[in-house]
Structure formats: C-alpha cells, structure tokens
Design an enzyme around this catalytic site. Structure first.
Site, mmCIF file in Angstrom:
data_model
loop_
_atom_site.group_PDB
_atom_site.id
_atom_site.type_symbol
_atom_site.label_atom_id
_atom_site.label_comp_id
_atom_site.label_asym_id
_atom_site.label_seq_id
_atom_site.Cartn_x
_atom_site.Cartn_y
_atom_site.Cartn_z
ATOM 1 N N SER A 26 39.788 -17.049 -21.375
ATOM 2 C CA SER A 26 38.308 -17.301 -21.073
ATOM 3 C C SER A 26 37.830 -19.111 -21.427
ATOM 4 O O SER A 26 36.565 -19.230 -21.472
ATOM 5 C CB SER A 26 37.395 -16.469 -21.893
ATOM 6 O OG SER A 26 37.354 -17.122 -23.556
ATOM 7 N N TYR B 212 41.176 -23.791 -15.606
ATOM 8 C CA TYR B 212 40.980 -22.303 -15.563
ATOM 9 C C TYR B 212 39.695 -21.758 -14.795
ATOM 10 O O TYR B 212 39.935 -20.681 -13.941
ATOM 11 C CB TYR B 212 39.727 -22.820 -17.171
ATOM 12 C CG TYR B 212 38.843 -21.330 -17.127
ATOM 13 C CD1 TYR B 212 39.538 -19.598 -17.400
ATOM 14 C CD2 TYR B 212 37.331 -21.733 -17.039
ATOM 15 C CE1 TYR B 212 38.645 -18.853 -17.490
ATOM 16 C CE2 TYR B 212 36.394 -20.852 -17.518
ATOM 17 C CZ TYR B 212 36.800 -19.286 -17.708
ATOM 18 O OH TYR B 212 36.290 -18.265 -17.702
ATOM 19 N N ASP C 190 47.532 -3.924 -23.341
ATOM 20 C CA ASP C 190 47.946 -5.856 -22.879
ATOM 21 C C ASP C 190 47.709 -5.627 -20.920
ATOM 22 O O ASP C 190 48.477 -4.775 -20.822
ATOM 23 C CB ASP C 190 49.661 -6.565 -23.513
ATOM 24 C CG ASP C 190 49.674 -8.000 -23.324
ATOM 25 O OD1 ASP C 190 48.711 -8.242 -22.438
ATOM 26 O OD2 ASP C 190 50.224 -8.009 -24.448
ATOM 27 N N SER D 275 33.144 -17.338 -12.812
ATOM 28 C CA SER D 275 32.719 -17.912 -13.686
ATOM 29 C C SER D 275 32.346 -19.089 -12.645
ATOM 30 O O SER D 275 32.464 -19.625 -11.628
ATOM 31 C CB SER D 275 34.031 -18.581 -14.673
ATOM 32 O OG SER D 275 33.263 -19.880 -15.358
ATOM 33 N N GLY E 77 38.451 -8.390 -19.762
ATOM 34 C CA GLY E 77 39.745 -9.630 -19.977
ATOM 35 C C GLY E 77 40.419 -11.218 -19.439
ATOM 36 O O GLY E 77 40.636 -10.085 -18.285
HETATM 37 P P1 NAI Z 1 36.600 -13.561 -25.767
HETATM 38 O O1 NAI Z 1 37.239 -14.688 -24.976
HETATM 39 O O2 NAI Z 1 36.027 -13.978 -26.454
HETATM 40 O O3 NAI Z 1 37.170 -12.702 -24.665
HETATM 41 C C1 NAI Z 1 38.408 -12.054 -23.975
HETATM 42 C C2 NAI Z 1 38.956 -10.784 -24.512
HETATM 43 O O4 NAI Z 1 40.395 -10.444 -23.478
HETATM 44 C C3 NAI Z 1 39.633 -11.121 -26.369
HETATM 45 O O5 NAI Z 1 39.029 -10.096 -26.681
HETATM 46 C C4 NAI Z 1 40.838 -10.697 -26.172
HETATM 47 O O6 NAI Z 1 42.197 -10.527 -26.756
HETATM 48 C C5 NAI Z 1 41.064 -9.695 -24.609
HETATM 49 N N1 NAI Z 1 42.698 -10.350 -23.944
HETATM 50 C C6 NAI Z 1 43.265 -11.504 -22.882
HETATM 51 N N2 NAI Z 1 43.761 -11.735 -23.184
HETATM 52 C C7 NAI Z 1 44.750 -9.986 -22.450
HETATM 53 C C8 NAI Z 1 45.782 -9.707 -22.592
HETATM 54 N N3 NAI Z 1 46.560 -10.151 -21.913
HETATM 55 N N4 NAI Z 1 45.537 -8.102 -22.849
HETATM 56 C C9 NAI Z 1 44.348 -8.194 -23.532
HETATM 57 N N5 NAI Z 1 43.545 -8.140 -23.641
HETATM 58 C C10 NAI Z 1 43.412 -9.558 -23.549
HETATM 59 O O7 NAI Z 1 36.331 -14.211 -23.753
HETATM 60 P P2 NAI Z 1 34.165 -13.786 -23.537
HETATM 61 O O8 NAI Z 1 33.593 -15.025 -24.025
HETATM 62 O O9 NAI Z 1 33.541 -12.420 -24.097
HETATM 63 O O10 NAI Z 1 34.236 -14.138 -22.209
HETATM 64 C C11 NAI Z 1 35.147 -12.497 -21.030
HETATM 65 C C12 NAI Z 1 34.960 -12.509 -19.876
HETATM 66 O O11 NAI Z 1 34.123 -13.187 -19.030
HETATM 67 C C13 NAI Z 1 35.876 -13.592 -19.121
HETATM 68 O O12 NAI Z 1 37.315 -13.008 -18.245
HETATM 69 C C14 NAI Z 1 36.167 -15.500 -19.067
HETATM 70 O O13 NAI Z 1 36.286 -15.887 -18.185
HETATM 71 C C15 NAI Z 1 34.495 -14.497 -18.593
HETATM 72 N N6 NAI Z 1 33.248 -15.649 -18.756
HETATM 73 C C16 NAI Z 1 32.502 -15.961 -19.847
HETATM 74 C C17 NAI Z 1 31.677 -16.829 -20.355
HETATM 75 C C18 NAI Z 1 30.672 -17.025 -21.226
HETATM 76 O O14 NAI Z 1 29.992 -18.056 -21.705
HETATM 77 N N7 NAI Z 1 31.246 -16.785 -22.649
HETATM 78 C C19 NAI Z 1 31.337 -17.610 -18.964
HETATM 79 C C20 NAI Z 1 32.247 -17.893 -17.890
HETATM 80 C C21 NAI Z 1 32.747 -16.175 -17.809
HETATM 81 C C1 15L Z 2 32.888 -20.091 -18.958
HETATM 82 O O1 15L Z 2 33.376 -19.759 -17.891
HETATM 83 C C2 15L Z 2 33.268 -19.857 -19.856
HETATM 84 O O2 15L Z 2 34.139 -18.834 -20.542
HETATM 85 C C3 15L Z 2 32.843 -19.770 -22.097
HETATM 86 O O3 15L Z 2 33.594 -20.044 -22.543
HETATM 87 C C4 15L Z 2 32.210 -21.269 -21.114
HETATM 88 O O4 15L Z 2 32.512 -22.542 -21.377
HETATM 89 C C5 15L Z 2 30.766 -21.288 -19.835
HETATM 90 O O5 15L Z 2 31.731 -20.713 -19.011
HETATM 91 C C6 15L Z 2 30.691 -23.107 -19.275
HETATM 92 O O6 15L Z 2 30.175 -22.699 -18.353
HETATM 93 O O7 15L Z 2 29.277 -22.804 -20.780
#
Ligand code: NAI
Ligand code: 15L
Length: 267
Positions: A75, A136, A51, A111, A72
């Site tokens: 998101s 966020y 965590d 982001s 992590g």
């Molecule tokens: P996601 O929500 O699918 O994955 C986040 C992971 O972090 C999850 O597996 C969750 O269990 C883990 N997590 C959350 N809180 C935690 C904690 N306290 N301790 C341990 N693990 C924890 O997010 P995704 O889409 O994979 O994004 C990854 C990163 O990239 C995030 O930081 C997100 O903000 C950033 N991001 C994602 C974008 C997207 O388009 N998916 C766009 C911009 C930024």
């Molecule tokens: C982010 O930062 C989020 O994690 C993702 O879920 C999308 O919303 C993305 O930005 C976006 O701008 O489309």
C-alpha cells in the site's frame, strides 16, 4: 438492497478493518481474505487465509462471488519487485479468478498516486494522463491497465477507485485536499459493488467533498455516490506548513520527492 456474496481482499488492512462492519450490513455473505489471520465478527462473515500470489487459492476463495473488493497488496512505496508481485501479480490473479467465474463485479483499489505528479494548481479527472509520483504509483497504473484489459478483452465489469488519503480525520495539511473519510469510503465502495456487472471499465477518484480537493468527483452515470464530508471542517485543528507550498508543488507532496523512492532502490 443486498450486495449478495462480497469477497474482500486485504481485509486485515487499515481500510478493510474500518469498512467491514458497514459492508457486512449489506452483503448476504462477506468473505474476508488476507494472508494474515482474521476472525469472523458476524454470522454472515467468513474468513480465509489466502496469499494473493497463490493463483489457485485465489480462484477457490472467489467461488460464488457476486462482487469483489480488491484491497490487498502493497500500500505504499516499496522495491519494484515487491510491488510487481503484491500489486500487479496479485491483481492479475484476482481478475483471472473473476474471469473464470464470470458475471462478477470487480472493484480495484487504485490510488490518487497514479497522478501524484500533477501540480497542485491543476484540477484533474480520470481523463488526464497518469503521472505517478513513485514506483507504487507505477504499480497502480499497471493495476488499472490490467482492469481495463480484462474489461475490454474478456468482458469483465471493473471499476478502479483512485482512493485519496483514507484517514479517520485529516492530520496534515495535504489531507485538506486529499482526505477520504471512512463514511465516504463506505459510500464509494457500496456504490461500486452495487452496480450491475455489465461489461466495462471505469476509473474514478474516491475523495471526500473537500473544498480544496484536486480531483473531479465521479459522474453519477459512472458511479452513483456523492461524498458528504469536507476536510475543511478540521482545518483549524491541522498543524504544519501550508500545503501546497506553491502552485507547482506536486499533488503527492513529500511522496513525490526523489528520496522517497530512492530509499527503495539498491545503490
Ligand atoms: P494496508 O497495507 O493497511 O492493507 C493491505 C492488506 O493487504 C494487509 O492486510 C496485507 O496483509 C494484505 N496483503 C498484502 N499482500 C498480500 C498478499 N500477497 N496476499 C494476501 N494479502 C496481502 O492498506 P490499506 O491502507 O488498507 O489500503 C488498502 C488498499 O487501498 C491498498 O491496495 C492500497 O494501495 C489502496 N489505497 C489506500 C489508501 C489509503 O489512504 N489507505 C490510498 C490509496 C489507495
Ligand atoms: C496511498 O495510495 C497510500 O496507500 C496511503 O498510505 C497514502 O499514502 C495515500 O495514498 C495518500 O496519497 O495520502
């Protein structure tokens, strides 16, 4: 070239799950952290349930790291206390562990939403002021500020990737501007992780080579990766009202609407 020992937080998430296979090809050791259970899929993968709010557990998990890819956290839009814990405190613990170890390359998942309120007509880059489109985005501004503090004050090597919309392929009109393809995501992460851990800080947009993109691509001297995919190739398949509606529409689109944040604030 081997990336050495790479620690990936948030490895069970959407991005982590999609990029782990490519990164483990280049890492001597890929250590996958998440608070939810994971299973190793290759001899050079290790998994740990950690965590991010547990500073000691994060420090132990980062031992031996050459580079950290910190994905992590929370998101998307959420109540501010959750964002402060998951994103700001969690990132603080990662940076603090990296400082204690020393010589670690730190890559933080920021982001595009730190600048989501810039109008769609503006082509912007990392030197433009932040204009978060919600709480966020505010938390990611704080993540970037922590990264800069740890670079300036403690000599860490930190790069913040302002990720666009990570999707297998564009599925809505905004993605034609904001898409980050899985292939380009791997390219950006690999380049950021491979750079030598020289002290310093940079924030760059991680977006595909979309013809309609809002953001500057990274300068090669800052991050040596040129994206290859263009969302335009999918434009005929994407349905919905054209985006942006006009030049003043925020780049974040619906994420910038008041209701998107208000539903996370108690009445
Ligand atoms: P996601 O929500 O699918 O994955 C986040 C992971 O972090 C999850 O597996 C969750 O269990 C883990 N997590 C959350 N809180 C935690 C904690 N306290 N301790 C341990 N693990 C924890 O997010 P995704 O889409 O994979 O994004 C990854 C990163 O990239 C995030 O930081 C997100 O903000 C950033 N991001 C994602 C974008 C997207 O388009 N998916 C766009 C911009 C930024
Ligand atoms: C982010 O930062 C989020 O994690 C993702 O879920 C999308 O919303 C993305 O930005 C976006 O701008 O489309």
């Amino acid at each position: 070239m081997t990336l050495g020992t790479v620690i990936m937080t948030g490895a069970a998430g959407r991005i982590g799950s999609a990029v782990r296979e490519a990164l483990r090809e280049e890492a001597g050791r890929l250590v996958l952290l998440d608070r939810v259970p994971l299973r190793a899929q290759a001899p050079n993968e290790e998994v740990r349930a950690v965590d991010l709010l547990d500073a000691k557990a994060v420090e132990v998990a980062l031992a031996g790291a050459d580079a950290v890819l910190h994905l992590g956290g929370v998101s998307d839009e959420a109540p501010l206390p959750d964002l402060l814990e998951g994103n700001v405190l969690g990132t603080h613990h990662v940076l603090e562990a990296a400082r204690r170890i020393g010589g670690v390359r730190v890559v933080l998942a920021s982001s595009n939403r730190v600048t989501g309120f810039h109008p769609a007509a503006h082509h912007i880059g990392p030197r433009d002021p932040v204009r978060p489109d919600g709480l966020y985005g505010v938390s990611k501004v704080a993540v970037e500020a922590l990264g800069r503090l740890y670079a300036d004050k403690f000599g860490l090597s930190v790069i913040c990737l302002r990720i666009g919309s990570f999707e297998r392929e564009p599925s809505e009109p905004r993605h034609l501007s904001t898409w980050l393809s899985p292939r380009d995501a791997v390219g950006y992460f690999r380049a950021a992780l491979a750079a030598p851990p020289t002290p310093g800080f940079a924030a760059v947009y991680a977006v595909s080579a979309n013809s309609r993109r809002f953001w500057e691509l990274p300068e090669a001297s800052v991050l040596d990766y040129t994206p290859v995919d263009d969302a335009e190739e999918y434009a005929a398949r994407v349905s919905g009202a054209p985006f942006p509606a006009d030049d003043s529409t925020p780049q974040a689109g619906r994420f910038a609407e008041p209701g998107f944040t208000l539903r996370h604030i108690r009445p």
